[in-house]
Design an enzyme around this catalytic site. Structure first.
Site, PDB file in Angstrom:
ATOM      1  N   CYS A 103      -0.657  13.316 -37.459  1.00 47.58           N
ATOM      2  CA  CYS A 103      -1.431  12.428 -38.537  1.00 47.58           C
ATOM      3  C   CYS A 103      -2.454  11.732 -37.380  1.00 47.58           C
ATOM      4  O   CYS A 103      -3.674  11.491 -37.623  1.00 47.58           O
ATOM      5  CB  CYS A 103      -0.341  11.082 -38.851  1.00 47.58           C
ATOM      6  SG  CYS A 103      -1.510   9.818 -39.581  1.00 47.58           S
ATOM      7  N   CYS A 200       5.285   7.499 -41.543  1.00 50.60           N
ATOM      8  CA  CYS A 200       4.336   6.694 -42.243  1.00 50.60           C
ATOM      9  C   CYS A 200       4.365   6.659 -43.746  1.00 50.60           C
ATOM     10  O   CYS A 200       4.485   5.524 -44.451  1.00 50.60           O
ATOM     11  CB  CYS A 200       2.985   7.167 -41.835  1.00 50.60           C
ATOM     12  SG  CYS A 200       2.664   8.610 -41.151  1.00 50.60           S
TER      13      CYS A 200
END
Length: 373
Positions: A103, A200
């Site tokens: 990410c 996340c």
């Protein structure tokens, strides 16, 4: 004192206290600050509340408080294509991925950085606990955050020199309690907001339930390394090397009442191997192979490096010798290591500096590959 007002810094704001204080500090230092909220995942919690909407409200409140413009940008497609598809592919292959590393590489310091540049950004900034040091020739070194318990260089290890040259980490010289204190003193609405945990896009959800929505579970046999059948496992993707909990077998199955751990996987036969004892022989290895090896500064195509390494977040450093060839590396341990897990990141350090890292493909014990996937 330098005039920062002509330097535009675009801050990635999550609605948490760390990114709020990042924006606050830069504003106080006189920079031209813009806040950006990244929507990377279409998320609703168990109560039907879209957590991204709640987080964005916090971003708006903080941006209004400190007097900066803010925008919301949607990276859901980029996130799905570059991070989530990788995450699923790794689990299909029997590995345990680290989506936070990907990410940062693909979204926060690529898609977000590219977008920030269209807004005229000179730099982007995030609330990560890391530091950058700049040489006179412009070379950037990434250093650990001073808060050892919060240092996030492990997750930033795939960033390139070009990305780091455009990055600021204003919290790197602070400890977490100091950050909360700054937020409270400034009256920021996020001062007492609890830190987010978990991956996340999963947040607080049950991991097993989440993963089964995307990958069909394939139950199989749970065996000891010497061939005893210990019952059924729920699906290899739900277990990671060195895991203790969630096996459904107690000490009564063994002679010494020692706890049971996942010590191996056989993807071809769908067998989960278990063994007793934290330092079970099958969990110990003497070297690993890594791919996607990358350094934050330019390095030769082929070289050998004596340094320290981490094989998981918050682990103490271990001495290693690294033989690098292109984007692959053999990492030899000074001392045997426990539960080296394919799919996780191996990250290299020289003192305070994070040099880069790679993704673990295989662990070896005295030259023999460990049965970890």
């Amino acid at each position: 004192m330098s005039d920062n007002s002509k330097t535009r810094v675009v801050v990635g704001m999550s609605g948490g206290v760390d990114s709020s204080v990042t924006a606050l500090l830069l504003k106080e230092q006189g920079y031209d600050v813009i806040g950006i909220f990244m929507k990377n995942w279409d998320d609703t919690d168990e109560n039907g509340v879209c957590t991204a909407t709640e987080d964005y409200k916090d971003v708006v409140a903080v941006a209004d408080q400190i007097g900066i413009p803010y925008y919301s940008v949607n990276f859901e497609k980029e996130y799905w294509d570059r991070v989530f598809e990788y995450f699923l592919a790794e689990y299909r292959a029997g590995r345990t991925p680290n989506p936070d590393v990907m990410c940062n590489k693909e979204i926060k310091f690529k898609a977000f950085l590219d977008y920030a540049i269209t807004l005229g950004a000179d730099y982007v900034a995030t609330g990560h606990y890391a530091r950058v040091a700049r040489d006179e020739d412009g070379t950037v070194h990434m250093l650990r955050g001073v808060d050892n318990g919060k240092d996030q260089t492990y997750f930033l290890s795939q960033l390139s020199q070009e990305q780091l040259q455009k990055t600021m980490f204003p919290l790197g010289h602070l400890e977490k309690p100091e950050v909360r204190k700054l937020a409270e003193e400034a009256g920021l609405s996020t001062a007492k907001k609890k830190d987010s945990t978990g991956i996340c896009f999963i947040g607080e959800k049950n991991f097993k339930n989440f993963l089964s929505n995307y990958l069909p579970a394939q139950p199989g046999r749970m065996m000891t390394v010497d061939g005893r059948d210990m019952g059924e496992h729920a699906g290899l993707m739900y277990y990671t090397i060195g895991q203790r909990g969630g096996l459904g077998i107690g000490g009564q199955h063994g002679g010494d009442n020692a706890p049971w751990f996942v010590v191996g996987k056989d993807l071809s036969k769908n067998i989960l191997y278990v063994g007793q004892g934290f330092y079970h022989d099958s969990l110990m290895s003497t070297s690993l192979e890594a791919s996607q090896v990358h350094f934050t500064r330019e390095m030769p195509e082929e070289f050998t490096l004596e340094c320290t390494a981490k094989f998981r977040y918050r682990q103490p450093d271990s001495k290693v010798t690294v033989h690098v060839k292109g984007d692959k590396a053999e990492v030899i341990f000074a001392e045997p290591q426990r539960a080296i897990t394919p799919g996780q990141a191996v990250v290299f350090y020289d003192g305070e500096e994070c040099l880069g890292g790679g993704l673990i493909d295989n662990a070896y014990r005295d030259g023999q590959v460990c049965q970890y996937i």
